[in-house]
Design a protein around this motif. Sequence first.
Motif, short mmCIF file in Angstrom:
data_model
loop_
_atom_site.label_atom_id
_atom_site.label_comp_id
_atom_site.label_asym_id
_atom_site.label_seq_id
_atom_site.Cartn_x
_atom_site.Cartn_y
_atom_site.Cartn_z
N ASP A 122 0.86 -1.33 0.04
CA ASP A 122 -0.09 0.04 -0.10
C ASP A 122 1.00 1.30 0.11
O ASP A 122 0.53 2.46 -0.53
CB ASP A 122 -0.97 0.06 1.26
CG ASP A 122 -2.03 -0.98 1.08
OD1 ASP A 122 -2.23 -1.51 -0.07
OD2 ASP A 122 -2.68 -1.35 2.06
N ASN A 123 2.04 1.17 0.52
CA ASN A 123 3.06 2.50 0.63
C ASN A 123 3.83 2.55 -0.57
O ASN A 123 4.62 3.45 -0.58
CB ASN A 123 3.91 2.32 1.96
CG ASN A 123 2.96 2.30 3.18
OD1 ASN A 123 1.90 2.89 3.29
ND2 ASN A 123 3.36 1.46 4.19
N THR B 198 -0.58 16.60 -8.30
CA THR B 198 -0.26 15.30 -8.60
C THR B 198 -0.20 14.51 -7.47
O THR B 198 0.13 14.74 -6.48
CB THR B 198 0.96 15.25 -9.31
OG1 THR B 198 2.05 15.36 -8.39
CG2 THR B 198 1.24 15.88 -10.41
N GLY B 199 -0.82 13.31 -7.67
CA GLY B 199 -0.76 12.23 -6.62
C GLY B 199 -2.00 12.50 -5.59
O GLY B 199 -3.27 12.98 -6.41
N GLY B 200 -1.84 12.19 -4.31
CA GLY B 200 -2.90 12.35 -3.32
C GLY B 200 -3.46 11.03 -3.05
O GLY B 200 -3.10 9.96 -3.82
N GLU B 201 -4.16 10.67 -2.04
CA GLU B 201 -4.89 9.48 -1.69
C GLU B 201 -6.14 9.44 -1.31
O GLU B 201 -6.85 10.59 -0.96
CB GLU B 201 -4.04 8.89 -0.50
CG GLU B 201 -2.56 8.80 -0.53
CD GLU B 201 -1.92 8.30 0.51
OE1 GLU B 201 -2.39 8.19 1.63
OE2 GLU B 201 -0.40 8.09 0.45
N VAL B 202 -6.89 8.36 -1.12
CA VAL B 202 -8.44 8.52 -0.98
C VAL B 202 -8.44 7.13 0.21
O VAL B 202 -7.89 6.21 0.17
CB VAL B 202 -9.22 8.07 -2.22
CG1 VAL B 202 -8.53 6.74 -2.75
CG2 VAL B 202 -10.40 7.87 -1.68
N LYS B 203 -9.23 7.69 1.06
CA LYS B 203 -9.67 6.96 2.29
C LYS B 203 -10.96 6.18 1.96
O LYS B 203 -11.93 6.73 1.70
CB LYS B 203 -9.62 7.53 3.75
CG LYS B 203 -9.80 6.61 4.66
CD LYS B 203 -10.10 7.56 5.92
CE LYS B 203 -9.04 8.14 6.48
NZ LYS B 203 -9.11 8.95 7.69
N ASP C 208 -12.64 -5.52 7.71
CA ASP C 208 -12.23 -4.74 8.67
C ASP C 208 -13.02 -3.50 8.82
O ASP C 208 -13.34 -2.77 8.00
CB ASP C 208 -10.63 -4.58 8.84
CG ASP C 208 -9.86 -5.75 8.30
OD1 ASP C 208 -8.70 -5.64 8.29
OD2 ASP C 208 -10.29 -6.70 8.78
N GLU C 209 -12.95 -2.91 10.04
CA GLU C 209 -13.70 -1.83 10.26
C GLU C 209 -12.70 -0.60 9.96
O GLU C 209 -13.19 0.45 9.59
CB GLU C 209 -13.93 -1.51 11.78
CG GLU C 209 -15.06 -2.85 12.30
CD GLU C 209 -15.56 -2.42 13.82
OE1 GLU C 209 -14.83 -1.52 14.22
OE2 GLU C 209 -16.09 -3.22 14.24
N ASN C 210 -11.34 -0.72 10.02
CA ASN C 210 -10.23 0.24 9.65
C ASN C 210 -10.45 0.53 8.20
O ASN C 210 -10.44 -0.50 7.42
CB ASN C 210 -9.01 -0.07 9.93
CG ASN C 210 -9.04 -0.30 11.45
OD1 ASN C 210 -9.52 0.45 12.04
ND2 ASN C 210 -8.02 -1.32 12.08
N PRO C 211 -10.35 1.79 7.78
CA PRO C 211 -10.74 1.90 6.30
C PRO C 211 -9.33 1.97 5.62
O PRO C 211 -8.02 1.75 6.33
CB PRO C 211 -11.22 3.46 6.27
CG PRO C 211 -10.50 4.11 7.60
CD PRO C 211 -10.77 3.03 8.63
N LYS C 212 -9.14 1.62 4.19
CA LYS C 212 -8.03 1.43 3.72
C LYS C 212 -7.61 2.91 3.09
O LYS C 212 -8.64 3.68 2.49
CB LYS C 212 -8.00 0.51 2.46
CG LYS C 212 -8.49 -0.85 3.11
CD LYS C 212 -7.24 -1.71 3.63
CE LYS C 212 -6.27 -2.03 2.48
NZ LYS C 212 -4.94 -2.48 3.06
N VAL C 213 -6.14 3.14 2.95
CA VAL C 213 -5.93 4.33 2.19
C VAL C 213 -4.90 4.13 1.35
O VAL C 213 -4.07 3.56 1.24
CB VAL C 213 -5.30 5.35 3.13
CG1 VAL C 213 -4.54 6.46 2.42
CG2 VAL C 213 -6.12 5.84 4.50
N ILE C 214 -5.40 4.52 -0.07
CA ILE C 214 -4.60 4.18 -1.52
C ILE C 214 -4.73 5.39 -2.22
O ILE C 214 -4.96 6.22 -1.96
CB ILE C 214 -5.28 2.92 -2.12
CG1 ILE C 214 -6.69 3.61 -2.54
CG2 ILE C 214 -5.53 1.68 -1.50
CD1 ILE C 214 -7.45 2.65 -3.44
N PRO C 215 -3.46 5.40 -3.32
CA PRO C 215 -3.12 6.42 -4.04
C PRO C 215 -4.63 6.56 -4.84
O PRO C 215 -5.25 5.72 -5.23
CB PRO C 215 -2.19 6.06 -4.90
CG PRO C 215 -1.52 5.00 -4.05
CD PRO C 215 -2.57 4.18 -3.29
N ILE C 216 -4.67 7.87 -5.30
CA ILE C 216 -6.12 8.31 -6.07
C ILE C 216 -5.87 7.51 -7.48
O ILE C 216 -6.98 7.23 -8.05
CB ILE C 216 -6.14 9.90 -6.16
CG1 ILE C 216 -6.75 10.16 -4.61
CG2 ILE C 216 -6.91 10.20 -7.14
CD1 ILE C 216 -6.76 11.94 -4.70
#
Length: 1991
Positions: free
Chosen positions: A457-458, A649-654, A664-672
Amino acid sequence: MRAYLPQLSRRLAGKSHPHQPNHRKVLHAGVSCGGRRAMASLPDQTNCGTDSPADQRSYFSASRDRKEFAVPSLETFVLTTTDRIVVDTDKFGKLKDKSTVYLLQNKDQFLPASIKEEIDFVPHYNTLIKSGTNEYFTEGQKSLPCSLAELVDNALSATANNTGVRMIEIKLLFDKTFGKPSIAVSDNGCGMTSKQLNNWAVYRLSKFTRENSTFESEREGYVQPEHVPRSLNSDISYFGVGGKRAVFHMGNSVRMISKPMGSPDVHELVLSNEEFQKKEQNKEDVYRGTILNRMPGDFSHITDDEHFLRSIIAEETGENGFSVVVITGISNEHIKYLKEDFDEWTRELAHIYHYYIHGVNGNCKKSVFQRSDDLPRIDILVTLCASKSPLQMNLRDVKDDMQTLFINAAKDTFEFRAETSEKGIVEGVLRYHPFLYDRETYPKDPYVKPATVDNDDNDEREAGAIGQARGRRDIFECFWNGRLIPYTTISEFDWCQKKGSKVPPECYNRFSGVLFTDGKFLVNANKLKFMKLEKQLKRQDTHFTLVDRTQKMPKRCNIQKEFTQWLQNCHEKFDKEVKFIGYRDTVTRPEVEHKKKQHPWAVFSSIELDGKRYDTGQIVKCQKTPQILYGTVEDFLLYGNYEGDVFATGGEVKIKREPKELYDENPKVIPITKIDRTATDDSIKKHIENERKKLPEHLNVDWPEGNPLPENAVLLAGTPLGPLQVEILNSDKVSISSRISTGGQRLGIQLSVLLKVVHNVGTEDKEVFRITAPYVAKKGYGFTKIENLKSLGKYTLTLNTVLNENDATFYGGRELPSYKHEFTIKEGNAESFTFGELRTSQRVGVPFNIPLQMEDCYGHHTKPPPEIQCVIRCSHLELNYETTACSGNLLTIKGVKLKGKLPNYPQSKNYDLKVTLPGLKKDTQTVKITVNSGNPYSLFVKSKTPPVEVENGNPVSFKIEVHDEAGNITANPKQKVRCQISGLPSMMKDCSTGKVNLETKPINLKIVNGESQQLKATFDMPSQKQVPQVTTELIVIPSNRISRMELFCKAEENLVFRNNEKIDWQAGGVLENLFYKLYNEAGREVQITGEIASNIEVTWRRDIDQRGLVTGRLPDLQVPTHVHEEHFYQVSYQDKNVSCCFIVVPCPGEPVRLKATLAQSTVKLGEILPGHIKLVFVDRYDNVTKKLTATCVKSFSVEAEGLDKPNINFTWMESTSSYAVTGVRFHSGSLGSRVICFSYRDFAENVVLKVTPGVPSQLKLVSGPEQPLQVLNGHGIPTPFLVQLCDEWGNPSPDQNMTVEIRSSPLTLKVTDDSPLPVDAEGKACVVVNNVEGSKGYYVLEFKGSLNGKSIPGPSVNLTLLPDPNKPIRLSVYYDTSARLPAGGKFPVFSVTVLSEDESPITTLNPADLSMVLCERVSSTLPETVAGLKCCKPIKDERKDCYQFREEAIPARVGEYTIEFSLQTDKTEDQLRNQISVNVVANEPIKLEPDYQPQTPIVFYCTDIANRILVENMTLKITDQFGNPAGQDLNGKVFISIKSPKVERNRSVPLFEGKTSTKEISLKEGNVHIDSLVIMENSPGENGSRYILLFRPEVTLPPTSLSTFELPFHFYNDAENQQKTFELMKKKDELNDAFKRCNKIIDSISKQRDLLENEVKDTTEKELSLRNELNRRGVKIEHPISITHIQECQKKKTSEVERIEKIRRVCSISNSFSGPDVLGMVGQLALVADDDAAWVISWHLQGDMDCLVTTTTAAAQKIYNDTGDNQQVMPLDGILVQRGNRPLPHIRNSQELFNPPGNPIFAKDLLIYPHKQQSCDYDKLGKVFKNLLGDTILMDDLNSATYYRKAVVERDIQCPTILTRKGEMVSAKGKFGGAQNRAPSVDKLKVFGAPLPQHYNILKEEIDLVCRYRTAVEEKEKVEKDFKDRRVKWFDELLQNNLKKDEITKKLQEIERELASASVRPGKRASGNSEESPGIAIKRARKSMENPEMF
């Protein structure tokens, strides 16, 4: 003679010596210059072009006869060379020996025949001095484009001066219709003269040294071309190397065809590998050949196998100049690549010549012009002829070569120029590829597959990360003279690097570049690499300038400044980014790894991306992550400080993953950028619904043994329940896995099934059974049988789906599926019985029931046994019963009847009734009954005269009696008798007394023809159904009533219809003139009246003419048309009281046609048609007539194509009046429809049959693996077998009922495949052998077919099965079996050897795959939860063929243990196991202690013994330090005494009973039992004091001092407080136990915390240590990095390792032999580092390279026999070599006799033995090669070798064989020279492999270190996460237990105060004593638990 002149060619035999007088040239054919006669050595043939090679050799021999001929003096002629240069007197003197000349009438005269010209093409000296400089790269299929490029280079050079289109064509002629496969490369260039063609054949003759003409005056030197844009000067045919290398890389023969421009002749040269070898074998000059000079279009010399050349040669006519290179002998590998990868290699060629094809600006699609310059058009046309439709490609049409992609993806360019100090000019272009919204536009190579790495993910957090566009790819591709040099790229220059610029760093990865060099920069001979381009360009004196197209000269400027400004403009103008909308907040993200990146992050509600808007709450799909995600958008995140809408440029979406119930209850954060913009809402919703199907919904319960438990089942006590097999299903009733993936790093949730059995007793439920089943692959969840359910009552069986971690039945807010089943346990089997309620009075013949109550062995009422037989008896009477019935626990004997004559007296008699039930323990019971007369059983009828005669209409009377079964008259109330006579109403009469007289009513019957009728009178009793009827006969006299009807037809005489008569009538006819008559009972005719006629009815018509009926006429009847139907008709009178019936049967009419009927419409070829063909005559209604007879067969005939007429048989079918045609068979003709024509006189009929393939009768093997077939045991055969089902004619027979299987012979070979395998629709079956197992040997695989039970023969394949030397099959464990194993000690060393199939140890396994598991019980399988121990690292001088387990701890508890050693190399395979049992014994005895810790005793000063007991029923044992019994051999005594605490020694001490202060008890075998120990009555002691009870052991042979057991107790003498004190002490003990439990929990948590802290510390230190080690080795890692970066580092080094392994020289000899006595093939036993040495030594040993070396002769003999005498072997025990190593021959007594040149060395000293060989094998290997090579010497060259041999021999020293690095050999006999003493090329030999370089080993160590570092990082992250997760849980548990301890401490203090108040000496209470119990210890300071982070 004139006619022959143009046909003659002459050769000069040689020149005369210049000092000889009157010397002259001697002509082999021709005349002298002055017209004088000359001698000629012409052969008899006049056409020299047709001479054979032998004739030509004789022609040119000086010893042959010569012919003279003359040219008339008036005849003009000219003498020319083959290049058509006129030879005058001066030039004649300059001709070389053996030159070919023409004698022609004029210079341009055509050659009427082909002429052969001998040439020499001895290699130039450059071949020798530069042979090792630049070898042509030929590895892999990618070399073919480069090889073809060499030929295109020559073509470009040849067409350089063309003014029109420059045409180059590559033809791939792979179609079989052309002959053998070939490649033809042609051009329309200047062509080659015969001299130039001769130069082409000379290797290494470059353009700088070659002579282009025979005469020096005609020669032209090389001229450097002028500089042109992009250096497109076509000056790329350079070295005289590439063409030869290329053609012989692609094939083994080449034909050069060329016509020089302006010449009428075509020159043709053929070079072939086969011809070279033939010349070498015939001792001919290898480098001598012939050039065929011919006229254009002449293909008379072309053979049939090369007839494709005829079309090529036919195209020569009219061409001015051309060259054609024809290559044959193409390898199949090259053909496959050129055909299958056509697009790929044409794309490579288009890339190489991009700028020659498209011009200086390249293929710019935006340009309206095809070319960007005025140079002649170049067309490179590629044609592939591999099928009927040729594939043609003009390289101009290639749209996806990299230069085209770069040019068209660029938005702007930056052009520059570089000039070196050597005046070399380089033009350069940089192109900018911008970022557009979400992607980089930098082109990707479409033919390069992206590397598969594990994305994290990173990994791509920021779309603008550096290196994402160009990545690690170099910037510049390099072109030389306009042609790509593919293997040279330049990464960058100093001025295009980022140095303080404000331009974003990612912009520096968005441009590509290209460099164009001229011929002043050197490239290698194969034009794949520049020699030193980058070094020249990066020198300080290289000058870079900017190129401005608006100016003619380059612009002088600061190149770095100009470049930076250009890059800044491109970024601002062309880069497009993402728009972030709706700023909401700025947050900190602690989950981000890098702390610097954790803040600030701006949160937005929407974005605009690629023209689309995305908002929070919207469902999206994300791609290119480790897994595809679906979820709802929560936030959009952008790193940095922002407060409004912004582009970036870039950025991420939760994203919150969907469905929520699963992930899982925890959200995922990935690149837009990973948002899938192509996904629709419907597809996303559909996927989310499919994901919900992963959740468990139902349970499916199966009973494997077929004993399912019905709902509410009732079972006997003790009946076993089960076994059960349970599956968890989803909502679609599909089985799901036990592990459900929930996303994230976790593996998901693990499901199990919990089984409970509950006994429902009243309102309470008692759980009697509980077990949880884990998941078993392919089986689900299994439960064994549940037994011992004996208690009666209701039970409930419950199955619940639970989570493994906590047995929870809920997940994701929903209940997991469950299953509930209720059943009942009832009584056992019956063993005795008693009578139920039974009447004592019974009647004869009256059935009664006998109830029997059944009881089981426990006295419970129970059910009777099944199928029980009853035996009943009664005295003096006959007794029987009908059946038995069971109702609940009651067995009833039903239908019991008594029979017999009763006495006439009215009193009843008593009888004994006895009942027996065989099979029961108590089987007989007796009861008394009385018997009376029975029920009515029969009737007795009396009449006066039998039979009874009565006139019709009169009554009749009868006398009747009622009898029982015994024949006695029985009287019963309401007993009635009924009489029934046909046609009369029944009569009833009372017969209660048993007797009665009965009279009937008058009888009225219907009598026909006046005949009397007989009736039967039936008597019965309606109320007594069991009484049978009694019948009596009656005779009735007739009357005058109408009783009969007659029908007749007047049309036919005497045609009277009988009732129900069948009448045959023609189908479709009419039955006319029907009449009827009526008769009375006496048989007299009755006159028909109108009234009678009105009652007449017919069934075939409703409306009837009454007038006709009065006359007796009936309506006409129409007969049906179908003969197979019978029709019923009736005429009736008075509602059918009188009627007459008849049946009309239609008959067929006259035949009108012949009809044929098929039983089956298809027939197999060669088979008889099943059934028969029926032939009949039919009438007009298609009814079968019977006109055919048995004699008609002679008139029948049959005709059809391919019909077997003699087999036809016509059989007469009498029953159907037809013929059955059988034996229809087709023995020839095609498949499909066939028409059969049957003829009979004038009748004919056609039928159509479909002919299908014949019956399958054989299997044919279409394809399979190559032979001989050798397979390793346990492996499969990679190539499948394709078999075809055929009939006996070989036609494919697609019968899909056929199955194919493989059988082995002998059957000991186990073959695993998919058989029996059905054939497909074409009758083919592809049989794949997945695995072959068996013993080593020879086998046969037989293919057998089965079709409807019939065996079909098939082919067989021979197979050799070899043992697998790398397959482990057994573990051997060695250890000291005599060693004693004390508890808590150390095990002895376990040595584990892994043995392969050939019983040899395997040493190449990963030690981590071996494990040692210790279990406390002996079992064949160990629990899965037992942790395994890994083997230790080897120590010095330890065996290398085994694995050691050292210093393993022995368990602290004694008992029998199982140690299992297991090996698992693959998780998909079963483990290899070896179990041993060991017995752990007790350690040294050290103490005496009880079985369990007793409570603190409290005794009182009193007389009651119950209050004076100190110890009761206590056993003491001598144990070791772990509590194990250790005194089995110890005997002695235990002394018991009482003492005061140390601080109170002066107190009075209580005494034991008997007023003693001590007691002694015997100690036997380490045990002592104390029944009771009490103090004396009114014992002394101080009230409230604490004392200690001492148990001191003394043994006869103490091994060590044994510790004393101490038990404290309390003494009180206050009677009033005794009870209170006792209760307080009891409560105190309970609180102390609770206090200890709390401490135990706290200690456990502390230990776990310390353990995890140590693990965190250890993993951190390990990670740091490995990181420092990597830094020390040059792998720079300054701080912990992510797994992705580690993987990239690992991948880079692995690629380097693979590259080294790929280019490393490897021995090509395969070895399929193994075993303890097998060393291997000679070629595999050693390595040679030097390439030349490996080449020549391998050649020297070429006959021994594949020799198999064994240690014993027996092993060699066995292999020799097993291989059928085909394998050469060499046993070591049959070799004798001289011991020691002698010096080189020129060394004596350590002194050199002379200084030798050429670096002599023994060849055997150059051998390197692989590290994988055992150390003990080194001596053996040395012996092998000492035997093979002896004292063979290796030197540099032949001159040095001959000099060395001469010098040695001169000193009378024997000289061994000498090899040279150039491939020559000087034998031990002094012989050298010739082909026998010269090594062939290396590609024709099996060469020794090369050792791996030291860098390889360093890389392997670094890879291992990186892998260990990656493991350490993963372990560290896992441990830190585990510690973080558990810390909060521990904090809560510690807080609760500390609070509980505080509460217990307060209660203990209160009890201490109460005890103190009850004591008379509170001040001396031992509360402060250190030996006090834990509950009253001083309160300790508590750790602060307010913050878990401080924990």
